[in-house]
Design an enzyme around this catalytic site. Structure first.
Site, PDB file in Angstrom:
ATOM      1  N   SER A 150      30.688  38.237  47.711  1.00 39.14           N
ATOM      2  CA  SER A 150      31.467  37.996  46.488  1.00 39.14           C
ATOM      3  C   SER A 150      32.941  37.905  46.788  1.00 39.14           C
ATOM      4  O   SER A 150      33.761  37.815  45.866  1.00 39.14           O
ATOM      5  CB  SER A 150      31.267  39.148  45.505  1.00 39.14           C
ATOM      6  OG  SER A 150      29.920  39.286  45.199  1.00 39.14           O
TER       7      SER A 150
ATOM      8  N   THR B  31      35.805  47.200  50.614  1.00 39.67           N
ATOM      9  CA  THR B  31      36.514  45.996  51.043  1.00 39.67           C
ATOM     10  C   THR B  31      38.044  46.115  50.886  1.00 39.67           C
ATOM     11  O   THR B  31      38.543  47.080  50.320  1.00 39.67           O
ATOM     12  CB  THR B  31      35.939  44.774  50.295  1.00 39.67           C
ATOM     13  OG1 THR B  31      34.524  44.825  50.386  1.00 39.67           O
ATOM     14  CG2 THR B  31      36.406  43.453  50.795  1.00 39.67           C
TER      15      THR B  31
ATOM     16  N   GLY C 261      33.231  44.630  45.709  1.00 42.54           N
ATOM     17  CA  GLY C 261      31.851  44.130  45.609  1.00 42.54           C
ATOM     18  C   GLY C 261      31.799  42.935  44.675  1.00 42.54           C
ATOM     19  O   GLY C 261      32.729  42.116  44.637  1.00 42.54           O
TER      20      GLY C 261
HETATM   21  N1  GLY Z   1      30.447  43.158  51.019  1.00 46.21           N
HETATM   22  C1  GLY Z   1      31.257  42.716  49.968  1.00 46.21           C
HETATM   23  C2  GLY Z   1      31.150  41.251  49.764  1.00 46.21           C
HETATM   24  O1  GLY Z   1      30.980  40.535  50.725  1.00 46.21           O
HETATM   25  O2  GLY Z   1      31.231  40.788  48.662  1.00 46.21           O
END
Ligand code: GLY
Length: 583
Positions: free
Chosen positions: A469, A404, A490
């Site tokens: 998250s 991310t 994450g």
């Molecule tokens: N894929 C990371 C999140 O949405 O937390």
């Protein structure tokens, strides 16, 4: 008050030099410390922070050209999809928290991926109903959700943008056509993922050389496929992503991969961005606002801070194991509620108000009154927002990997963008179409759909958005923004943002120092301590208190901007390659 020799070390750890030494302990993150560039900046008029200097420069170019924060965000995102392709891009999704200065309002936009119509609750289960191994689920088309980022960029630009849509594409197009140097961090991550990238012909051809070796740091990398995609979207808008040749290419890649998925042209055609009310928690006289469900970001961050509100963290200070005991157990309590209750609110009821209700948090905060780690942590019983009997809830099981990116921008009108954007795991599903990677966002759903016959809130359902998250945050004081931040990572994102806020607000660290301070967090059973940092000294004391303790790399990527009476302060996490640029 229990103290370790950590205070002195923490103060050192917060200096840029020490922060660089921390990063150097981790490969491939070591690369980021060598990237150079300012990690903080000041500005009178505007500030842009992003995870890569080329992307931040693209945003700065829009702001210098008279664009606003939304224009800059679109340009930043388009470049990030090229130079930081492992983290976010057109093939993924994003959440945007936006302060509209003229209207004096805060709002949020949900560009999260959706599960295809063909998805079922057993998507990530084997023939016996047991959860698949995580990477078995990730790689290939099975994990690909309908991307939301292109629609989000267009929707918010149409509503708020000042520059023409076409102008926002110039920096990314130039870099895609003429090439950019593969950054140290990207090179390290390609090398670590070469075997899985090699499984998709397009990803193999792009990330590996003709002999199959991963691209080296500094390689001039051109992306003609991405340039074609950008030219198409520049002229035809996001519709060209969701219908036509590009959409057909995405569906063919998902359905034709070794681990095929069910994404269809109908799913793409029907994708819609959603505007949602922000979720705000109270902390030390401030409103900490962000993205509600389907993200757990603002609710869980708000719970952690709300549980800590009765405790004087300032008096305890950052060297006190007591402070970290409180933070760790507040986080564990909040994560227990998150696992039980938070999911896509358009599909399952979520007791959002109840989770942040002052009386509920005050009662849960009393659980922290002891001296030692809580031996057991369970979800509480928040009030539901409706009169019907509360639905039965059980905990899910959704592994989430650090990945991310965060974009934080303030423009000269005072508009504020805090956007967290993702393709989920590093390199997403490893499927590449049109010069960008497709997400594996569906693995943010619980792999278990039921326990003892009771459905998990975050189970896979057609059209549903997986729980996130991501915690793009804007902090308000007396109804006006004073701080904007967020992070990749994450489900560690929530702890990274909480640590930064506590270090800045309670312990008085400057914004860059608060970001650089060692990461310590708790999500489930163990306290996680950032390896190679002074915080490792906390471990024996935390064990004495009864915590399980793990140490490991914790590569946050906080990008933050403080809005102060004296001007703007931007700061980027020293653990990654991001920068802040202000004028
Ligand atoms: N894929 C990371 C999140 O949405 O937390």
């Amino acid at each position: 008050m229990r103290r370790s020799g950590w205070l002195f070390a923490l103060v050192l750890a917060a200096t840029p030099l020490q922060a660089q030494q921390i990063s150097d302990t981790h490969a491939p993150e070591a690369a980021s410390a060598r990237a150079g560039g300012p990690k903080s900046a000041t500005g009178r008029d505007w500030m842009v922070t992003a995870a890569n200097p080329l992307a931040a420069e693209a945003g700065a170019a829009m702001l210098r050209a008279g664009g606003n924060a939304i224009d800059a965000m679109v340009a930043v995102q388009l470049v990030l999809g090229l130079v930081e392709p492992q983290s976010s891009g057109l093939g993924g999704g994003a959440f945007l928290v936006y302060w509209d200065a003229a209207a004096g309002t805060l709002t949020t936009f949900d560009g999260r991926e959706t599960a295809p119509r063909a998805a079922t609750p057993t998507l990530f289960q084997n023939g016996e109903g047991e959860p698949l191994a995580f990477m078995e689920a990730v790689i290939g088309g099975r994990s690909v959700g309908t991307p939301g980022t292109p629609a989000l960029l267009e929707a918010v630009h149409k509503r708020y943008g000042r520059l023409g849509w076409g102008a926002l594409f110039a920096p990314a197009l130039e870099l895609a056509e003429n090439g950019f140097a593969v950054s140290p961090r990207l090179a390290g991550l390609i090398a670590g993922d070469a075997a899985t990238l090699a499984r998709d012909p397009a990803a193999r051809a792009y990330f590996l050389d003709a002999a199959g070796a991963p691209l080296a740091e500094g390689t001039l990398l051109k992306n003609p496929g991405y340039a074609d995609t950008l030219r198409t979207l520049r002229v035809e808008g996001a519709a060209a992503f969701y219908q036509g040749a590009l959409a057909q290419g995405i569906v063919a890649a998902v359905r034709g991969s070794v681990n095929p998925g069910g994404l269809s042209l109908d799913d793409l055609r029907d994708y819609a961005v959603k505007e949602r009310a922000p979720v705000c928690g109270a902390y030390r006289g401030l409103d900490v606002c962000g993205m509600g469900p389907p993200s757990s970001g603002a609710l869980t961050l708000g719970q952690i801070l709300g549980l800590l509100e009765p405790y004087d963290l300032k008096a305890l200070g950052p060297a006190s194991s007591e402070a970290w005991r409180l933070i760790a157990d507040a986080s564990r309590l909040a994560f227990a509620d998150r696992e039980r209750y938070i999911a896509d609110v358009d599909f399952v009821p979520v007791p959002a108000k109840g989770l942040l209700a002052r009386d509920y948090l005050a009662a849960r905060a009393k659980l922290l009154e002891g001296d030692d780690a809580l031996p057991e942590v369970a979800a509480g019983t928040p009030r539901w927002d409706h009169a019907m009997a509360p639905p039965a809830r059980v905990d899910g099981a959704a592994p989430e990997l650090p990945s991310t990116t965060q974009i934080t921008i303030v423009d000269d009108d005072g508009n504020v963008v805090s956007m967290t954007s993702t393709i989920e795991a590093g390199f997403g599903s490893r499927l590449m179409v049109g010069g960008f990677l497709l997400n594996n966002e569906l693995t943010d759903f619980s792999f278990r759909s039921h326990r003892d016959g009771v459905p998990v809130a975050n189970r896979v359902e057609p059209g549903k958005r997986p729980r996130s998250s991501m915690a793009p945050t804007i902090v308000l004081k007396d109804g006006r923004p004073v701080l904007a931040l967020g992070s990749p990572g994450g489900s560690q994102i929530i702890g990274y943002v909480a640590k930064t806020l506590i270090a800045h607000l309670d312990w008085g660290m400057s914004l860059p120092d608060a970001i650089a301070a060692p990461n310590v967090l708790a999500r489930f059973d163990a306290v996680e301590i950032e390896a190679g940092t002074a915080a490792e000294e906390l471990a024996p004391g935390m064990r004495e208190l009864g915590f399980q303790v793990k140490t490991g790399p914790m590569t946050s990527g906080v990008q933050a901007v403080a809005i102060t009476p004296g001007g703007l302060i931007g700061a980027a996490d020293p653990r990654r390659e991001g920068v802040a640029i202000g004028e």
